[in-house]
Design an enzyme around this catalytic site. Structure first.
Site, PDB file in Angstrom:
ATOM      1  N   HIS A  61       0.707  -1.342  -0.087  1.00 32.15           N
ATOM      2  CA  HIS A  61       0.125   0.056   0.151  1.00 32.15           C
ATOM      3  C   HIS A  61       0.775   1.162  -0.177  1.00 32.15           C
ATOM      4  O   HIS A  61       0.766   2.174   0.767  1.00 32.15           O
ATOM      5  CB  HIS A  61      -1.033   0.026   0.891  1.00 32.15           C
ATOM      6  N   HIS A 115      -6.652  -7.830  14.292  1.00 31.57           N
ATOM      7  CA  HIS A 115      -6.755  -6.609  13.300  1.00 31.57           C
ATOM      8  C   HIS A 115      -7.560  -7.010  12.010  1.00 31.57           C
ATOM      9  O   HIS A 115      -7.162  -8.089  11.560  1.00 31.57           O
ATOM     10  CB  HIS A 115      -5.178  -6.197  13.286  1.00 31.57           C
ATOM     11  N   GLU A 117      -7.111  -5.329   9.056  1.00 34.10           N
ATOM     12  CA  GLU A 117      -6.698  -5.016   7.848  1.00 34.10           C
ATOM     13  C   GLU A 117      -6.396  -6.125   7.084  1.00 34.10           C
ATOM     14  O   GLU A 117      -6.012  -7.207   7.577  1.00 34.10           O
ATOM     15  CB  GLU A 117      -5.400  -4.226   8.075  1.00 34.10           C
ATOM     16  N   ASP A 119      -4.328  -7.601   5.160  1.00 29.98           N
ATOM     17  CA  ASP A 119      -3.229  -8.490   5.198  1.00 29.98           C
ATOM     18  C   ASP A 119      -3.150  -9.623   6.148  1.00 29.98           C
ATOM     19  O   ASP A 119      -2.585 -10.482   6.429  1.00 29.98           O
ATOM     20  CB  ASP A 119      -1.919  -7.674   5.380  1.00 29.98           C
ATOM     21  N   HIS A 181      -2.944  -1.014  14.945  1.00 24.35           N
ATOM     22  CA  HIS A 181      -2.818   0.119  13.975  1.00 24.35           C
ATOM     23  C   HIS A 181      -4.051   0.642  13.648  1.00 24.35           C
ATOM     24  O   HIS A 181      -4.109   2.023  12.856  1.00 24.35           O
ATOM     25  CB  HIS A 181      -1.932  -0.645  12.852  1.00 24.35           C
ATOM     26  N   ASP A 200       0.245  -5.899  14.402  1.00 26.16           N
ATOM     27  CA  ASP A 200       1.365  -5.240  13.454  1.00 26.16           C
ATOM     28  C   ASP A 200       2.539  -4.441  14.548  1.00 26.16           C
ATOM     29  O   ASP A 200       3.788  -4.384  14.000  1.00 26.16           O
ATOM     30  CB  ASP A 200       0.726  -3.897  13.153  1.00 26.16           C
ATOM     31  N   TYR A 229       9.164   0.183   9.517  1.00 23.73           N
ATOM     32  CA  TYR A 229       7.802  -0.187   9.934  1.00 23.73           C
ATOM     33  C   TYR A 229       7.359   0.817  10.927  1.00 23.73           C
ATOM     34  O   TYR A 229       6.387   1.459  10.918  1.00 23.73           O
ATOM     35  CB  TYR A 229       7.914  -1.743  10.195  1.00 23.73           C
ATOM     36  N   HIS A 262       4.017  -9.529  11.200  1.00 26.15           N
ATOM     37  CA  HIS A 262       5.003  -9.406  10.000  1.00 26.15           C
ATOM     38  C   HIS A 262       6.496  -9.796  10.588  1.00 26.15           C
ATOM     39  O   HIS A 262       7.074  -9.041  11.612  1.00 26.15           O
ATOM     40  CB  HIS A 262       4.877  -8.070   9.346  1.00 26.15           C
TER      41      HIS A 262
HETATM   42 FE1  FEO Z   1      -2.217  -2.755   9.804  1.00 30.50          FE
HETATM   43 FE2  FEO Z   1      -0.168  -5.446   8.839  1.00 30.50          FE
HETATM   44  O1  FEO Z   1      -1.759  -4.484   8.966  1.00 30.50           O
END
Ligand code: FEO
Length: 430
Positions: A61, A115, A117, A119, A181, A200, A229, A262
């Site tokens: 993104h 979360h 989002e 991903d 996040h 995240d 990050y 991640h």
């Molecule tokens: Fe806020 Fe890895 O997504």
């Protein structure tokens, strides 16, 4: 408990689901035949990494991911079984192959959504097809977010800070992390294993066949990605981090492992990453200046070099960053840890050069803390960029330590000497 109609997702995403469903069978079969895809990784007895590795993603993104990334999902197995987060949609087969090597997905009781989002939730629709009795556990905002992304009648359980869910010999404890996040974000803690799953938080876009911080040969690369990050994802939310860390401390959570969503899992370098988060979230930075600029015919660049020379003479570490030759997400990584930002732009059409205006706009949204700065640039007649850049920097709370320096057309000897002195004075102000 309402159950999703069996073919709902298939109907909603016929092409996507058909493609992934086919691929998942192939991946699971290949994995059963001993296809060389690495299997799940054990974090603790009954706690497994079952995520996916995205080796070749180079753009996320808008953020440049030159080292790829991972989407970390975790399976917690006791009398009951919970999956904590999923993966990006196209990695559903890879995640399922790992899950199916441990349990029959149809027996999974809970899907914890730390979360929303995509991903982390992208594979949720496909997972729910395979685990139709699973109940989804999320915050109030998480449940609302899932309804907006997928469907309103998902089987959900709402949780808030301090709530627990027993799996038998293991427990899941939840801690809301509003805006870290997204408004839906939460952390899941495993008290019997002392493992924190913060989604995240503490993550890095870093693809690796290794999973743990003490396995990687170049931990400095992991730290560099953790810095990038934080700078690009968490910097504007930094003031929320110290209170959250305090809450974790107050709740007495003993943490032996931090397993983010991640990148690499922290188990041997917890002190380093926790200290880094503490520093970054308070705006602690190094005595270092960044000269961030663009140039049309080389005049602003000559000024940048002269300012750098002045800083070097004064003993200040500094770096020249041409905005069109560096990705903005890499520039922001540098911004996080530098005390001074010196921005240069030629004037064009009575304003700031577009590439410099872009980095200033991005920076404004990230709300950098405790920075000092100055501006400079060449112009032909009006010189409006100087004032516009000063306004932009003041607007984001950067303390201007010098009046902006403009030079008409091409800098002469005297102009360059002024630039050198500007660099020296900025160094003296830190
Ligand atoms: Fe806020 Fe890895 O997504």
């Amino acid at each position: 408990m309402p159950q999703p109609p069996r073919n709902y997702f298939n109907e909603r995403y016929p092409y996507v689901f058909g493609r992934y469903a086919l691929k998942v069978e192939e991946t699971v079969q290949e994995s059963k035949r001993g296809c060389p895809m690495s299997g799940p990784v054990i974090l603790k007895d009954g706690v497994f990494w079952v995520g996916a590795i995205d080796w070749n993603v180079r753009e996320f993104h808008g953020y440049s991911t030159s080292r790829g990334t991972t989407y970390n999902a975790y399976l917690v197995k006791s009398d009951k079984v919970a999956l904590v987060d999923t993966v990006k949609a196209e990695f559903f087969p890879e995640m399922m192959a790992r899950i199916e090597s441990i349990v029959d997905p149809a027996t999974i009781d809970y899907l914890i959504v730390n979360h929303v989002e995509m991903d982390h939730s992208g594979a949720l629709p496909f997972f729910m097809e395979r685990a139709p009795q699973a109940q989804i556990v999320a915050t109030d905002n998480g449940i609302k977010g899932l309804a907006r992304h997928y469907r309103k009648d998902l089987p959900t359980i709402k949780v808030k800070t301090g709530d627990t869910l027993s799996l038998g010999a293991k427990t899941l404890q939840f801690l809301e992390a509003y805006m870290l996040h997204w408004p839906d974000s939460m952390l899941t803690y495993l008290p019997e294993d002392h493992v924190l799953l913060p989604n995240d938080g503490f993550g890095q876009h870093y693809a690796s066949y290794q999973r743990f911080d003490d396995e990687v040969a170049h931990l400095e690369m992991v730290m560099e990605e953790a810095t990038k990050y934080f700078a690009n994802i968490l910097m504007p939310l930094a003031p929320l981090i110290p209170p959250l860390l305090k809450k974790v401390e107050k709740m007495g959570l003993k943490i032996e492992m931090i397993a983010p969503s991640h990148g690499i899992i922290w188990r041997s370098h917890l002190d380093e990453i926790l200290q880094a988060y503490t520093d970054w979230s308070k705006g602690v930075a190094e005595d270092r200046a960044l000269i961030i600029y663009d140039s049309m015919w080389g005049s602003t660049e000559s000024m940048a070099r002269a300012i750098s020379h002045g800083m070097t003479k004064a003993g200040l570490e500094n770096k020249l960053i041409h905005v069109r030759k560096n990705h903005y997400s890499d520039i922001i990584k540098e911004v996080l840890t530098a005390k001074a930002l010196v921005i240069g732009s030629p004037t064009i059409n009575e304003g700031i050069f577009p590439s410099v205006a872009q980095i200033l706009a991005y920076l404004k949204g990230l709300r950098p803390m405790k920075k000092k700065g100055a501006v400079f640039g060449s112009y032909g007649w009006g010189g409006e960029a100087i004032k516009a850049m000063e306004e932009a920097m003041k607007g984001m709370g950067i303390e201007l330590v010098e009046t902006g320096l403009g030079v008409m057309y091409v800098p002469g000897e005297e102009d360059l000497a002024n630039c050198v002195q500007l660099g020296e004075r900025i160094a003296g102000s830190l």
